[in-house]
Design an enzyme around this catalytic site. Structure first.
Site, PDB file in Angstrom:
ATOM      1  N   TYR A   1       0.778  -1.232   0.000  1.00  0.00           N
ATOM      2  CA  TYR A   1       0.000   0.000   0.000  1.00  0.00           C
ATOM      3  C   TYR A   1       0.814   1.289   0.000  1.00  0.00           C
ATOM      4  O   TYR A   1       0.758   2.085  -0.942  1.00  0.00           O
ATOM      5  CB  TYR A   1      -0.921   0.030   1.230  1.00  0.00           C
ATOM      6  CG  TYR A   1      -1.951  -1.048   1.271  1.00  0.00           C
ATOM      7  CD1 TYR A   1      -3.166  -0.916   0.605  1.00  0.00           C
ATOM      8  CD2 TYR A   1      -1.734  -2.225   1.992  1.00  0.00           C
ATOM      9  CE1 TYR A   1      -4.133  -1.914   0.649  1.00  0.00           C
ATOM     10  CE2 TYR A   1      -2.683  -3.227   2.043  1.00  0.00           C
ATOM     11  CZ  TYR A   1      -3.884  -3.066   1.374  1.00  0.00           C
ATOM     12  OH  TYR A   1      -4.826  -4.057   1.417  1.00  0.00           O
TER      13      TYR A   1
ATOM     14  N   ARG B   1     -11.794  -4.204  -2.668  1.00  0.00           N
ATOM     15  CA  ARG B   1     -12.155  -5.361  -3.506  1.00  0.00           C
ATOM     16  C   ARG B   1     -12.543  -6.574  -2.675  1.00  0.00           C
ATOM     17  O   ARG B   1     -13.449  -7.328  -3.021  1.00  0.00           O
ATOM     18  CB  ARG B   1     -11.003  -5.730  -4.436  1.00  0.00           C
ATOM     19  CG  ARG B   1      -9.762  -6.213  -3.678  1.00  0.00           C
ATOM     20  CD  ARG B   1      -8.740  -6.914  -4.546  1.00  0.00           C
ATOM     21  NE  ARG B   1      -7.622  -7.358  -3.721  1.00  0.00           N
ATOM     22  CZ  ARG B   1      -7.540  -8.557  -3.149  1.00  0.00           C
ATOM     23  NH1 ARG B   1      -8.500  -9.442  -3.295  1.00  0.00           N
ATOM     24  NH2 ARG B   1      -6.485  -8.876  -2.400  1.00  0.00           N
TER      25      ARG B   1
END
Length: 282
Positions: free
Chosen positions: A102, A174
């Site tokens: 990330y 997701r």
């Protein structure tokens, strides 16, 4: 957080049972949760939230950290299993390497021409110069580098929206572990919203999460039932150090011990039920 509990109940009652990569789940596809920041900070009260860990992980993301030893130094151990996963360990460049996860994508996205793009810094500059822009987006989902990550991003991208001096954040996720992961993600992005709003001189307004595969692991069913049987408490308030004016005020070298996180952020009047333990799927 009643909307979060309501979604847990909906999944338990109406979700579809499926076999997944790391366990059987019951889930629904594409749900949305919205939280107004003036109603209180969205921390779960029907079970204890490890807020210091939330803040520590976010601090590492903001700094573009990929070394799990730094996460650990700040008291965050949620990446330990991923760092040692059989899939990843042979690829790690050093002990504790998490790869291009990330924060690395947020702060050092690799463009095809070799340019390194600081997406988070660019988003802040856009919010200051053109706050009504529709391209203020930060993405962690980099298809060309998924194999270079200890875990492909679950919360894939986020977009800022500014109106009348108020800042909102919309995040798309997701894959959504509704019992363990999502409460953590809600608080993490609410905290990010507060931090960026303060840096750009706006008021944090609304956090919106769009959840793709919203699922509960079968192993968590009993824990979810226990949580849903509890009555929520009022939401806490967030204290954010007013001296934070830029990303430079958050450099990770300033934080050497887990409790150093409290120099920048704290939850005030946080009432909650006890923690409910459950195993994280890796």
């Amino acid at each position: 957080m009643r909307n979060y509990n309501t979604l847990l109940k909906e999944i338990m009652e109406n979700g579809t049972d499926r076999k997944g990569r790391n366990g059987d789940t019951r889930g629904l596809f594409t749900k949305q949760l919205r939280f107004k920041m003036d109603k209180g900070f969205p921390a779960t009260t029907t079970k204890k939230l490890a807020f210091r860990t939330v803040a520590a992980e976010l601090l590492c993301f903001i700094n573009g950290i990929s070394d799990n030893k730094i996460f650990n130094r700040l008291g965050c151990h949620i990446w330990d299993a991923n760092a040692k996963a059989p899939y990843w360990k042979p690829k790690a460049k050093f002990e504790g390497d998490l790869g291009r996860i990330y924060g690395v994508q947020w702060r050092e996205w690799h463009a095809p021409d070799g340019q390194k793009i600081d997406q988070l810094k660019n988003a802040i500059e856009q919010l200051k110069k053109d706050p009504h822009g529709r391209r203020i987006i930060v993405s962690a989902w980099n298809p060309g580098e998924l194999e270079q990550m200890a875990l492909p991003p679950c919360h894939a991208l986020y977009q800022f929206y500014s109106a009348n001096g108020k800042l909102s954040l919309h995040m798309f996720q997701r894959s959504c572990d509704m019992f363990l992961g999502v409460p953590f993600n809600i608080s993490s992005y609410a905290l990010l919203l507060h931090i960026i709003a303060q840096i750009v001189g706006q008021t944090p307004d609304e956090l919106i999460l769009t959840l793709g595969d919203a699922h509960i692991y079968n192993d968590h069913f009993d824990a979810v039932k226990e949580q849903l049987a509890r009555e929520p408490f009022p939401l806490p308030k967030l204290w954010l150090n007013p001296e934070i004016k830029s990303l430079e005020d958050l450099v990770v070298e300033k934080f050497q011990e887990p409790d150093d996180v409290y120099k920048i952020v704290k939850l005030e009047n946080y009432q909650c039920h006890p923690a409910i333990k459950a195993k994280m799927a890796v």
